[in-house]
Design an enzyme around this catalytic site. Structure first.
Site, PDB file in Angstrom:
ATOM      1  N   LYS A 180       0.856  -1.192   0.000  1.00  0.00           N
ATOM      2  CA  LYS A 180       0.000   0.000   0.000  1.00  0.00           C
ATOM      3  C   LYS A 180       0.882   1.228   0.000  1.00  0.00           C
ATOM      4  O   LYS A 180       2.000   1.199   0.527  1.00  0.00           O
ATOM      5  CB  LYS A 180      -0.873   0.008   1.263  1.00  0.00           C
ATOM      6  CG  LYS A 180      -2.088   0.883   1.136  1.00  0.00           C
ATOM      7  CD  LYS A 180      -3.170   0.172   0.352  1.00  0.00           C
ATOM      8  CE  LYS A 180      -4.482   0.889   0.365  1.00  0.00           C
ATOM      9  NZ  LYS A 180      -5.574  -0.047   0.036  1.00  0.00           N
TER      10      LYS A 180
HETATM   11  N1  GLU Z   1      -7.119   0.299  -3.151  1.00  0.00           N
HETATM   12  C1  GLU Z   1      -7.934  -0.842  -3.413  1.00  0.00           C
HETATM   13  C2  GLU Z   1      -8.005  -1.755  -2.188  1.00  0.00           C
HETATM   14  O1  GLU Z   1      -7.850  -1.329  -1.086  1.00  0.00           O
HETATM   15  C3  GLU Z   1      -7.555  -1.551  -4.701  1.00  0.00           C
HETATM   16  C4  GLU Z   1      -6.203  -2.164  -4.729  1.00  0.00           C
HETATM   17  C5  GLU Z   1      -5.780  -2.692  -6.108  1.00  0.00           C
HETATM   18  O2  GLU Z   1      -6.592  -2.677  -7.020  1.00  0.00           O
HETATM   19  O3  GLU Z   1      -4.629  -3.118  -6.207  1.00  0.00           O
HETATM   20  O4  GLU Z   1      -8.296  -2.913  -2.284  1.00  0.00           O
END
Ligand code: GLU
Length: 479
Positions: free
Chosen positions: A110
Protein backbone atom coordinates in the site's frame (compact mmCIF):
# COMPACT_ATOMS: atom_id res chain seq x y z
CA UNK A 1 -25.42 -0.77 28.81
CA UNK A 2 -21.70 -1.45 29.38
CA UNK A 3 -19.51 1.63 29.22
CA UNK A 4 -16.60 0.99 26.87
CA UNK A 5 -15.21 4.51 26.88
CA UNK A 6 -12.58 3.65 29.50
CA UNK A 7 -11.06 1.00 27.26
CA UNK A 8 -8.13 2.03 25.13
CA UNK A 9 -8.53 1.92 21.37
CA UNK A 10 -5.46 0.45 19.64
CA UNK A 11 -4.04 2.01 16.47
CA UNK A 12 -5.09 0.74 13.05
CA UNK A 13 -2.01 -1.47 12.62
CA UNK A 14 -2.50 -3.01 16.08
CA UNK A 15 -6.19 -3.47 15.36
CA UNK A 16 -5.43 -5.49 12.22
CA UNK A 17 -2.83 -7.53 14.14
CA UNK A 18 -5.31 -8.23 16.96
CA UNK A 19 -7.80 -9.59 14.43
CA UNK A 20 -5.04 -11.63 12.78
CA UNK A 21 -4.01 -13.01 16.20
CA UNK A 22 -7.54 -14.11 17.00
CA UNK A 23 -7.54 -16.25 13.86
CA UNK A 24 -3.96 -17.47 13.86
CA UNK A 25 -4.44 -18.79 17.41
CA UNK A 26 -6.82 -21.36 15.96
CA UNK A 27 -4.29 -22.65 13.45
CA UNK A 28 -1.41 -24.98 13.91
CA UNK A 29 1.37 -23.21 12.03
CA UNK A 30 5.01 -24.19 12.22
CA UNK A 31 6.90 -22.17 14.87
CA UNK A 32 7.79 -18.69 13.71
CA UNK A 33 5.65 -18.78 10.60
CA UNK A 34 2.89 -16.88 12.34
CA UNK A 35 5.19 -13.93 12.98
CA UNK A 36 6.66 -14.09 9.48
CA UNK A 37 3.19 -13.74 7.99
CA UNK A 38 2.09 -10.98 10.36
CA UNK A 39 5.02 -8.58 10.13
CA UNK A 40 5.36 -5.93 7.51
CA UNK A 41 8.44 -6.66 5.34
CA UNK A 42 9.45 -3.09 4.55
CA UNK A 43 8.15 0.44 4.45
CA UNK A 44 9.85 3.03 2.35
CA UNK A 45 9.40 6.66 3.34
CA UNK A 46 10.19 9.35 0.82
CA UNK A 47 10.35 13.10 1.26
CA UNK A 48 10.63 15.01 -1.95
CA UNK A 49 10.43 18.61 -3.01
CA UNK A 50 8.36 20.02 -5.85
CA UNK A 51 8.71 23.56 -7.16
CA UNK A 52 5.24 25.07 -6.84
CA UNK A 53 3.83 28.60 -6.68
CA UNK A 54 7.22 30.25 -6.54
CA UNK A 55 8.73 28.03 -3.83
CA UNK A 56 9.68 24.47 -3.02
CA UNK A 57 7.14 22.34 -1.18
CA UNK A 58 8.19 19.15 0.55
CA UNK A 59 5.87 16.15 0.52
CA UNK A 60 6.00 12.90 2.51
CA UNK A 61 4.96 9.63 0.93
CA UNK A 62 5.13 5.92 1.77
CA UNK A 63 5.06 2.59 0.03
CA UNK A 64 4.81 -0.35 2.35
CA UNK A 65 5.34 -3.96 1.31
CA UNK A 66 3.70 -6.30 3.75
CA UNK A 67 4.32 -9.69 2.20
CA UNK A 68 6.18 -10.88 -0.87
CA UNK A 69 5.11 -14.52 -0.69
CA UNK A 70 3.74 -13.78 -4.16
CA UNK A 71 4.97 -11.14 -6.55
CA UNK A 72 4.18 -8.59 -7.72
CA UNK A 73 2.81 -7.07 -4.58
CA UNK A 74 -0.36 -5.08 -5.00
CA UNK A 75 -2.32 -2.29 -3.37
CA UNK A 76 -3.55 1.23 -3.90
CA UNK A 77 -2.00 4.63 -3.36
CA UNK A 78 -3.93 6.96 -1.09
CA UNK A 79 -3.79 10.77 -1.18
CA UNK A 80 -4.95 12.20 2.14
CA UNK A 81 -3.64 14.44 4.90
CA UNK A 82 -4.21 11.64 7.41
CA UNK A 83 -1.79 9.23 5.69
CA UNK A 84 0.90 7.91 8.05
CA UNK A 85 3.19 4.90 8.35
CA UNK A 86 0.95 3.00 10.76
CA UNK A 87 -2.01 3.37 8.41
CA UNK A 88 -0.09 2.41 5.28
CA UNK A 89 1.26 -0.69 7.01
CA UNK A 90 -2.17 -1.74 8.25
CA UNK A 91 -3.59 -1.29 4.77
CA UNK A 92 -0.70 -3.23 3.20
CA UNK A 93 -1.34 -6.12 5.61
CA UNK A 94 -5.02 -6.12 4.68
CA UNK A 95 -4.01 -6.29 1.00
CA UNK A 96 -1.98 -9.46 1.68
CA UNK A 97 -4.95 -11.18 3.34
CA UNK A 98 -7.42 -9.84 0.78
CA UNK A 99 -5.42 -11.09 -2.20
CA UNK A 100 -5.06 -14.52 -0.60
CA UNK A 101 -8.77 -14.72 0.17
CA UNK A 102 -9.95 -13.87 -3.35
CA UNK A 103 -7.07 -15.73 -5.01
CA UNK A 104 -5.44 -12.89 -6.87
CA UNK A 105 -1.79 -13.94 -7.21
CA UNK A 106 -0.24 -11.01 -5.38
CA UNK A 107 1.47 -10.11 -2.13
CA UNK A 108 0.20 -7.08 -0.23
CA UNK A 109 1.37 -3.50 -0.47
CA UNK A 110 0.00 0.00 0.00
CA UNK A 111 1.13 3.53 -0.62
CA UNK A 112 0.17 6.92 0.59
CA UNK A 113 0.99 10.56 0.12
CA UNK A 114 0.25 13.16 2.82
CA UNK A 115 -1.63 15.70 0.78
CA UNK A 116 -5.05 17.25 0.45
CA UNK A 117 -5.60 16.90 -3.29
CA UNK A 118 -8.34 19.55 -3.22
CA UNK A 119 -5.76 22.19 -2.38
CA UNK A 120 -4.00 21.83 -5.71
CA UNK A 121 -4.66 22.63 -9.35
CA UNK A 122 -4.65 19.73 -11.74
CA UNK A 123 -1.26 20.57 -13.26
CA UNK A 124 0.25 20.85 -9.77
CA UNK A 125 -1.15 17.49 -8.75
CA UNK A 126 0.28 16.00 -11.92
CA UNK A 127 3.73 17.33 -11.07
CA UNK A 128 3.50 15.98 -7.50
CA UNK A 129 2.17 12.58 -8.59
CA UNK A 130 4.82 12.18 -11.26
CA UNK A 131 7.55 13.05 -8.81
CA UNK A 132 6.22 10.58 -6.23
CA UNK A 133 5.95 7.93 -8.97
CA UNK A 134 9.53 8.66 -10.03
CA UNK A 135 10.79 8.14 -6.48
CA UNK A 136 8.94 4.84 -6.17
CA UNK A 137 9.70 3.55 -9.68
CA UNK A 138 13.44 4.07 -9.36
CA UNK A 139 13.37 1.70 -6.38
CA UNK A 140 11.17 -0.87 -8.17
CA UNK A 141 8.28 0.07 -5.89
CA UNK A 142 6.34 0.60 -9.09
CA UNK A 143 7.09 -2.22 -11.49
CA UNK A 144 4.95 -4.67 -13.55
CA UNK A 145 6.55 -7.73 -11.95
CA UNK A 146 7.43 -6.29 -8.53
CA UNK A 147 4.90 -3.80 -7.27
CA UNK A 148 1.70 -2.70 -8.97
CA UNK A 149 -0.19 0.22 -7.38
CA UNK A 150 -3.83 1.14 -8.00
CA UNK A 151 -6.30 3.81 -6.94
CA UNK A 152 -7.39 4.29 -3.36
CA UNK A 153 -8.90 7.20 -1.40
CA UNK A 154 -8.11 10.49 -3.12
CA UNK A 155 -6.77 8.93 -6.32
CA UNK A 156 -8.40 7.60 -9.48
CA UNK A 157 -7.93 7.00 -13.18
CA UNK A 158 -6.24 10.33 -13.75
CA UNK A 159 -3.46 9.71 -11.21
CA UNK A 160 -2.98 6.16 -12.45
CA UNK A 161 -2.46 7.33 -16.03
CA UNK A 162 0.16 9.86 -14.84
CA UNK A 163 1.92 7.08 -12.94
CA UNK A 164 1.84 4.73 -15.95
CA UNK A 165 3.18 7.45 -18.21
CA UNK A 166 5.94 8.32 -15.75
CA UNK A 167 7.00 4.68 -15.53
CA UNK A 168 6.96 4.43 -19.34
CA UNK A 169 9.22 7.48 -19.65
CA UNK A 170 11.68 5.86 -17.27
CA UNK A 171 11.49 2.42 -18.94
CA UNK A 172 11.11 3.20 -22.59
CA UNK A 173 11.76 -0.35 -23.82
CA UNK A 174 9.66 -2.25 -21.29
CA UNK A 175 6.99 -3.93 -23.39
CA UNK A 176 4.93 -4.57 -20.24
CA UNK A 177 5.13 -1.00 -18.96
CA UNK A 178 1.33 -0.62 -18.93
CA UNK A 179 1.09 -3.39 -16.32
CA UNK A 180 3.02 -1.26 -13.79
CA UNK A 181 -0.21 0.15 -12.35
CA UNK A 182 -3.92 -0.68 -12.54
CA UNK A 183 -7.04 1.45 -12.49
CA UNK A 184 -5.95 3.31 -15.64
CA UNK A 185 -8.59 4.87 -17.90
CA UNK A 186 -10.02 2.47 -20.51
CA UNK A 187 -8.43 4.47 -23.34
CA UNK A 188 -4.99 4.25 -21.69
CA UNK A 189 -4.55 0.56 -21.01
CA UNK A 190 -7.35 0.21 -18.44
CA UNK A 191 -10.18 -2.27 -18.40
CA UNK A 192 -13.95 -1.83 -18.59
CA UNK A 193 -15.63 -1.99 -15.21
CA UNK A 194 -12.64 -1.11 -13.01
CA UNK A 195 -14.00 2.23 -11.74
CA UNK A 196 -17.14 0.66 -10.27
CA UNK A 197 -15.47 -2.66 -9.41
CA UNK A 198 -15.27 -2.22 -5.63
CA UNK A 199 -18.89 -1.07 -5.39
CA UNK A 200 -19.94 -3.86 -7.72
CA UNK A 201 -18.04 -6.32 -5.54
CA UNK A 202 -19.94 -5.10 -2.46
CA UNK A 203 -23.18 -5.77 -4.35
CA UNK A 204 -22.05 -9.25 -5.44
CA UNK A 205 -20.95 -10.00 -1.87
CA UNK A 206 -24.44 -9.15 -0.61
CA UNK A 207 -26.02 -11.21 -3.40
CA UNK A 208 -24.01 -14.21 -2.26
CA UNK A 209 -24.82 -13.58 1.39
CA UNK A 210 -28.55 -13.39 0.61
CA UNK A 211 -28.28 -16.59 -1.44
CA UNK A 212 -27.64 -18.35 1.88
CA UNK A 213 -30.81 -18.06 3.99
CA UNK A 214 -29.17 -19.64 7.07
CA UNK A 215 -26.58 -16.87 7.09
CA UNK A 216 -29.25 -14.22 6.56
CA UNK A 217 -31.11 -15.66 9.56
CA UNK A 218 -27.96 -15.32 11.71
CA UNK A 219 -28.20 -11.59 11.07
CA UNK A 220 -31.86 -11.68 12.14
CA UNK A 221 -32.94 -10.79 8.65
CA UNK A 222 -34.97 -12.64 6.06
CA UNK A 223 -35.86 -12.51 2.39
CA UNK A 224 -33.83 -10.77 -0.27
CA UNK A 225 -32.28 -7.35 -0.74
CA UNK A 226 -35.49 -5.88 -2.10
CA UNK A 227 -36.86 -3.32 0.38
CA UNK A 228 -33.95 -3.61 2.82
CA UNK A 229 -32.99 -0.31 4.48
CA UNK A 230 -29.39 0.61 3.80
CA UNK A 231 -27.25 3.31 5.43
CA UNK A 232 -24.03 4.15 3.61
CA UNK A 233 -21.20 6.16 5.09
CA UNK A 234 -19.14 7.90 2.40
CA UNK A 235 -20.47 8.52 -1.10
CA UNK A 236 -17.05 8.33 -2.74
CA UNK A 237 -16.32 5.93 -5.56
CA UNK A 238 -17.02 2.79 -3.51
CA UNK A 239 -20.02 3.96 -1.49
CA UNK A 240 -21.65 5.66 -4.46
CA UNK A 241 -21.50 2.63 -6.74
CA UNK A 242 -22.52 0.17 -4.01
CA UNK A 243 -25.52 2.30 -2.98
CA UNK A 244 -26.51 2.98 -6.59
CA UNK A 245 -26.45 -0.69 -7.64
CA UNK A 246 -28.22 -1.91 -4.50
CA UNK A 247 -30.94 0.67 -4.98
CA UNK A 248 -31.40 0.66 -8.75
CA UNK A 249 -30.81 -3.03 -9.44
CA UNK A 250 -31.79 -4.80 -6.23
CA UNK A 251 -34.57 -2.57 -4.91
CA UNK A 252 -32.87 -1.76 -1.58
CA UNK A 253 -33.84 1.56 0.04
CA UNK A 254 -30.97 3.89 0.83
CA UNK A 255 -32.37 5.48 3.99
CA UNK A 256 -29.20 7.26 5.06
CA UNK A 257 -26.12 8.77 3.41
CA UNK A 258 -23.36 10.05 5.67
CA UNK A 259 -20.80 12.50 4.30
CA UNK A 260 -18.10 14.74 5.73
CA UNK A 261 -20.44 17.70 6.36
CA UNK A 262 -23.39 15.77 7.78
CA UNK A 263 -25.91 13.14 6.76
CA UNK A 264 -29.15 12.83 4.82
CA UNK A 265 -31.91 10.55 6.02
CA UNK A 266 -35.21 9.59 4.46
CA UNK A 267 -37.55 6.71 5.35
CA UNK A 268 -38.82 6.51 1.81
CA UNK A 269 -35.29 6.14 0.43
CA UNK A 270 -32.84 8.60 -1.11
CA UNK A 271 -32.18 9.10 -4.81
CA UNK A 272 -28.49 8.13 -4.84
CA UNK A 273 -27.81 9.65 -8.24
CA UNK A 274 -29.40 12.97 -7.28
CA UNK A 275 -27.50 13.11 -3.97
CA UNK A 276 -24.27 12.30 -5.78
CA UNK A 277 -24.88 15.16 -8.24
CA UNK A 278 -25.62 17.47 -5.34
CA UNK A 279 -22.37 16.57 -3.58
CA UNK A 280 -20.37 17.06 -6.77
CA UNK A 281 -21.90 20.49 -7.32
CA UNK A 282 -21.94 21.74 -3.70
CA UNK A 283 -19.09 19.90 -2.00
CA UNK A 284 -21.35 18.27 0.61
CA UNK A 285 -24.85 17.02 1.40
CA UNK A 286 -26.08 20.14 3.22
CA UNK A 287 -28.94 21.90 1.44
CA UNK A 288 -30.16 18.85 -0.50
CA UNK A 289 -33.91 19.28 -0.63
CA UNK A 290 -35.55 15.88 -0.68
CA UNK A 291 -34.37 14.54 2.72
CA UNK A 292 -33.75 15.44 6.35
CA UNK A 293 -30.31 16.86 7.03
CA UNK A 294 -28.49 15.71 10.19
CA UNK A 295 -25.56 17.87 11.18
CA UNK A 296 -23.85 15.25 13.33
CA UNK A 297 -23.46 12.88 10.39
CA UNK A 298 -21.73 10.06 12.26
CA UNK A 299 -24.73 9.72 14.59
CA UNK A 300 -26.57 8.22 11.60
CA UNK A 301 -24.26 5.19 11.84
CA UNK A 302 -26.44 4.38 14.86
CA UNK A 303 -29.73 4.69 12.94
CA UNK A 304 -32.23 1.81 12.62
CA UNK A 305 -31.53 0.03 9.34
CA UNK A 306 -30.98 -3.46 7.96
CA UNK A 307 -27.57 -3.04 6.37
CA UNK A 308 -24.86 -0.58 7.35
CA UNK A 309 -22.16 0.08 4.75
CA UNK A 310 -19.17 2.03 6.06
CA UNK A 311 -17.45 2.99 2.80
CA UNK A 312 -15.00 5.72 3.74
CA UNK A 313 -12.17 5.48 6.26
CA UNK A 314 -10.92 3.23 9.03
CA UNK A 315 -12.04 3.35 12.62
CA UNK A 316 -15.50 4.95 12.24
CA UNK A 317 -17.12 2.18 14.27
CA UNK A 318 -15.14 2.12 17.48
CA UNK A 319 -15.36 1.70 21.24
CA UNK A 320 -17.21 5.02 21.39
CA UNK A 321 -20.24 4.02 19.32
CA UNK A 322 -20.18 0.22 18.77
CA UNK A 323 -22.66 -0.53 21.55
CA UNK A 324 -25.19 1.85 20.01
CA UNK A 325 -25.06 0.44 16.47
CA UNK A 326 -28.48 -0.97 15.58
CA UNK A 327 -27.80 -2.50 12.16
CA UNK A 328 -27.88 -6.31 12.36
CA UNK A 329 -25.64 -6.59 9.29
CA UNK A 330 -22.52 -4.54 8.50
CA UNK A 331 -20.64 -4.86 5.25
CA UNK A 332 -17.21 -3.24 5.36
CA UNK A 333 -16.80 -1.52 2.01
CA UNK A 334 -13.92 0.53 3.47
CA UNK A 335 -10.72 -0.96 4.84
CA UNK A 336 -10.76 -1.29 8.62
CA UNK A 337 -13.93 0.70 9.42
CA UNK A 338 -14.56 -1.40 12.55
CA UNK A 339 -11.82 -1.36 15.19
CA UNK A 340 -10.82 -4.57 16.97
CA UNK A 341 -12.54 -3.40 20.16
CA UNK A 342 -15.74 -2.51 18.32
CA UNK A 343 -15.61 -5.88 16.58
CA UNK A 344 -15.69 -7.63 19.97
CA UNK A 345 -18.68 -5.58 21.11
CA UNK A 346 -20.61 -6.10 17.88
CA UNK A 347 -19.95 -9.84 17.87
CA UNK A 348 -21.31 -10.10 21.39
CA UNK A 349 -24.42 -8.26 20.24
CA UNK A 350 -24.88 -10.82 17.45
CA UNK A 351 -24.21 -8.37 14.61
CA UNK A 352 -23.00 -10.12 11.44
CA UNK A 353 -20.03 -8.37 9.83
CA UNK A 354 -19.01 -9.11 6.26
CA UNK A 355 -15.32 -8.23 6.61
CA UNK A 356 -13.37 -5.71 4.56
CA UNK A 357 -10.85 -8.16 3.12
CA UNK A 358 -13.74 -9.89 1.38
CA UNK A 359 -16.32 -7.13 0.99
CA UNK A 360 -14.11 -4.64 -0.83
CA UNK A 361 -12.01 -7.13 -2.80
CA UNK A 362 -13.80 -6.28 -6.05
CA UNK A 363 -11.27 -3.53 -6.73
CA UNK A 364 -8.17 -5.69 -6.60
CA UNK A 365 -9.97 -8.50 -8.43
CA UNK A 366 -10.67 -6.33 -11.45
CA UNK A 367 -7.18 -4.84 -11.09
CA UNK A 368 -5.92 -8.39 -11.52
CA UNK A 369 -7.92 -8.72 -14.75
CA UNK A 370 -6.47 -5.41 -15.96
CA UNK A 371 -2.91 -6.52 -15.17
CA UNK A 372 -3.46 -9.80 -17.04
CA UNK A 373 -4.92 -7.85 -19.98
CA UNK A 374 -1.88 -5.57 -20.03
CA UNK A 375 0.53 -8.50 -19.95
CA UNK A 376 -1.35 -10.38 -22.67
CA UNK A 377 -1.64 -7.23 -24.79
CA UNK A 378 -5.12 -8.14 -25.92
CA UNK A 379 -8.59 -7.11 -24.85
CA UNK A 380 -10.70 -9.84 -23.21
CA UNK A 381 -13.17 -11.37 -25.64
CA UNK A 382 -11.44 -10.13 -28.78
CA UNK A 383 -10.71 -13.61 -30.13
CA UNK A 384 -13.90 -15.38 -29.08
CA UNK A 385 -16.73 -12.91 -29.26
CA UNK A 386 -17.74 -13.15 -32.93
CA UNK A 387 -17.06 -16.86 -33.06
CA UNK A 388 -19.37 -17.34 -30.09
CA UNK A 389 -22.02 -15.24 -31.82
CA UNK A 390 -21.67 -17.27 -35.04
CA UNK A 391 -22.18 -20.55 -33.17
CA UNK A 392 -25.24 -19.18 -31.39
CA UNK A 393 -26.57 -17.98 -34.74
CA UNK A 394 -26.27 -21.58 -36.03
CA UNK A 395 -28.55 -22.82 -33.25
CA UNK A 396 -31.08 -20.03 -33.74
CA UNK A 397 -31.16 -20.69 -37.51
CA UNK A 398 -31.62 -24.38 -36.89
CA UNK A 399 -34.48 -23.86 -34.41
CA UNK A 400 -36.22 -21.53 -36.83
CA UNK A 401 -35.77 -24.02 -39.68
CA UNK A 402 -37.21 -26.83 -37.54
CA UNK A 403 -40.19 -24.73 -36.58
CA UNK A 404 -40.83 -23.91 -40.24
CA UNK A 405 -40.22 -27.42 -41.63
CA UNK A 406 -42.37 -29.15 -39.04
CA UNK A 407 -45.05 -26.48 -39.27
CA UNK A 408 -45.29 -26.10 -35.47
CA UNK A 409 -45.15 -22.33 -35.73
CA UNK A 410 -42.91 -22.10 -32.63
CA UNK A 411 -41.22 -18.79 -32.23
CA UNK A 412 -38.41 -17.72 -29.94
CA UNK A 413 -39.58 -15.50 -27.09
CA UNK A 414 -39.06 -11.76 -27.53
CA UNK A 415 -35.65 -10.56 -26.44
CA UNK A 416 -34.21 -14.09 -26.31
CA UNK A 417 -32.62 -13.87 -29.73
CA UNK A 418 -30.92 -10.57 -29.04
CA UNK A 419 -29.60 -11.70 -25.69
CA UNK A 420 -28.53 -15.14 -26.84
CA UNK A 421 -26.84 -13.93 -29.99
CA UNK A 422 -24.71 -11.31 -28.27
CA UNK A 423 -21.25 -12.69 -27.52
CA UNK A 424 -19.63 -11.52 -24.29
CA UNK A 425 -17.55 -8.34 -24.53
CA UNK A 426 -14.95 -7.17 -22.05
CA UNK A 427 -17.43 -5.69 -19.56
CA UNK A 428 -19.55 -8.85 -19.42
CA UNK A 429 -16.44 -10.94 -18.92
CA UNK A 430 -15.14 -8.67 -16.17
CA UNK A 431 -18.48 -8.86 -14.37
CA UNK A 432 -18.64 -12.60 -14.75
CA UNK A 433 -15.09 -12.99 -13.40
CA UNK A 434 -15.83 -10.68 -10.48
CA UNK A 435 -19.09 -12.44 -9.64
CA UNK A 436 -17.39 -15.82 -9.74
CA UNK A 437 -14.58 -14.55 -7.50
CA UNK A 438 -16.98 -13.12 -4.92
CA UNK A 439 -19.05 -16.30 -4.85
CA UNK A 440 -16.05 -18.58 -4.50
CA UNK A 441 -14.42 -16.49 -1.77
CA UNK A 442 -17.67 -16.32 0.19
CA UNK A 443 -18.03 -20.09 0.04
CA UNK A 444 -14.46 -20.59 1.23
CA UNK A 445 -15.13 -18.34 4.26
CA UNK A 446 -18.49 -19.97 4.84
CA UNK A 447 -17.02 -23.46 4.96
CA UNK A 448 -14.76 -22.37 7.80
CA UNK A 449 -17.47 -20.31 9.52
CA UNK A 450 -19.93 -23.19 9.68
CA UNK A 451 -17.46 -26.03 9.53
CA UNK A 452 -15.37 -25.29 12.62
CA UNK A 453 -16.74 -25.03 16.15
CA UNK A 454 -14.04 -22.56 17.15
CA UNK A 455 -14.96 -20.09 14.40
CA UNK A 456 -18.02 -17.99 15.11
CA UNK A 457 -17.74 -15.06 12.73
CA UNK A 458 -16.94 -14.28 9.12
CA UNK A 459 -13.89 -12.15 9.90
CA UNK A 460 -12.04 -14.93 11.66
CA UNK A 461 -13.16 -17.30 8.91
CA UNK A 462 -11.72 -14.93 6.29
CA UNK A 463 -8.42 -14.69 8.17
CA UNK A 464 -8.25 -18.46 8.58
CA UNK A 465 -8.67 -19.01 4.84
CA UNK A 466 -6.17 -16.29 3.97
CA UNK A 467 -3.54 -17.35 6.52
CA UNK A 468 -3.77 -20.98 5.48
CA UNK A 469 -3.19 -20.06 1.85
CA UNK A 470 -0.26 -17.78 2.65
CA UNK A 471 1.22 -20.44 4.92
CA UNK A 472 1.06 -23.07 2.18
CA UNK A 473 2.70 -20.70 -0.23
CA UNK A 474 5.56 -20.20 2.29
CA UNK A 475 5.76 -23.96 2.83
CA UNK A 476 6.01 -24.51 -0.92
CA UNK A 477 9.03 -22.21 -0.86
CA UNK A 478 10.63 -24.40 1.81
CA UNK A 479 10.20 -21.90 4.64
N1 GLU B 1 -7.12 0.30 -3.15
C1 GLU B 1 -7.93 -0.84 -3.41
C2 GLU B 1 -8.01 -1.76 -2.19
O1 GLU B 1 -7.85 -1.33 -1.09
C3 GLU B 1 -7.56 -1.55 -4.70
C4 GLU B 1 -6.20 -2.16 -4.73
C5 GLU B 1 -5.78 -2.69 -6.11
O2 GLU B 1 -6.59 -2.68 -7.02
O3 GLU B 1 -4.63 -3.12 -6.21
O4 GLU B 1 -8.30 -2.91 -2.28
Amino acid sequence: MTDHSALKEPGFRESVDLMFNRAVGLLDLSPGLEEKIRVCNATYTVRFGVRLRGGIRTFTGYRSVHSEHMEPVKGGIRFATTVNQNEVEALAALMTYKCALVETPFGGSKGGLCIDPREYEEHELEQITRRFAYELAKRDLIHPSQNVPAPDMGTGEREMSWIADQYRRMNTTDINANACVTGKPAHAGGIQGRVEATGRGVQYALHEFFRNPEDVALANLKGKLDGKRVVVQGLGNVGYHAAKFLNEEDGALVTGIIERDGALVSDKGLDVEAVHHWITAHGGVKGYADATYVENGLSVLEAECDILIPAAVEGVINLGNAARIKAPLIIEAANGPVTAGADDILRQKGVVIIPDMYANAGGVTVSYFEWVKNLSHIRFGRMQRRQEEARHQLIVDELERLSKDTGTGWTLSPGFKDKYLRGAGELELVRSGLDDTMRAAYQSMREVWHGRDDVTDLRVAAYVVAIQRIASSYRAKGL
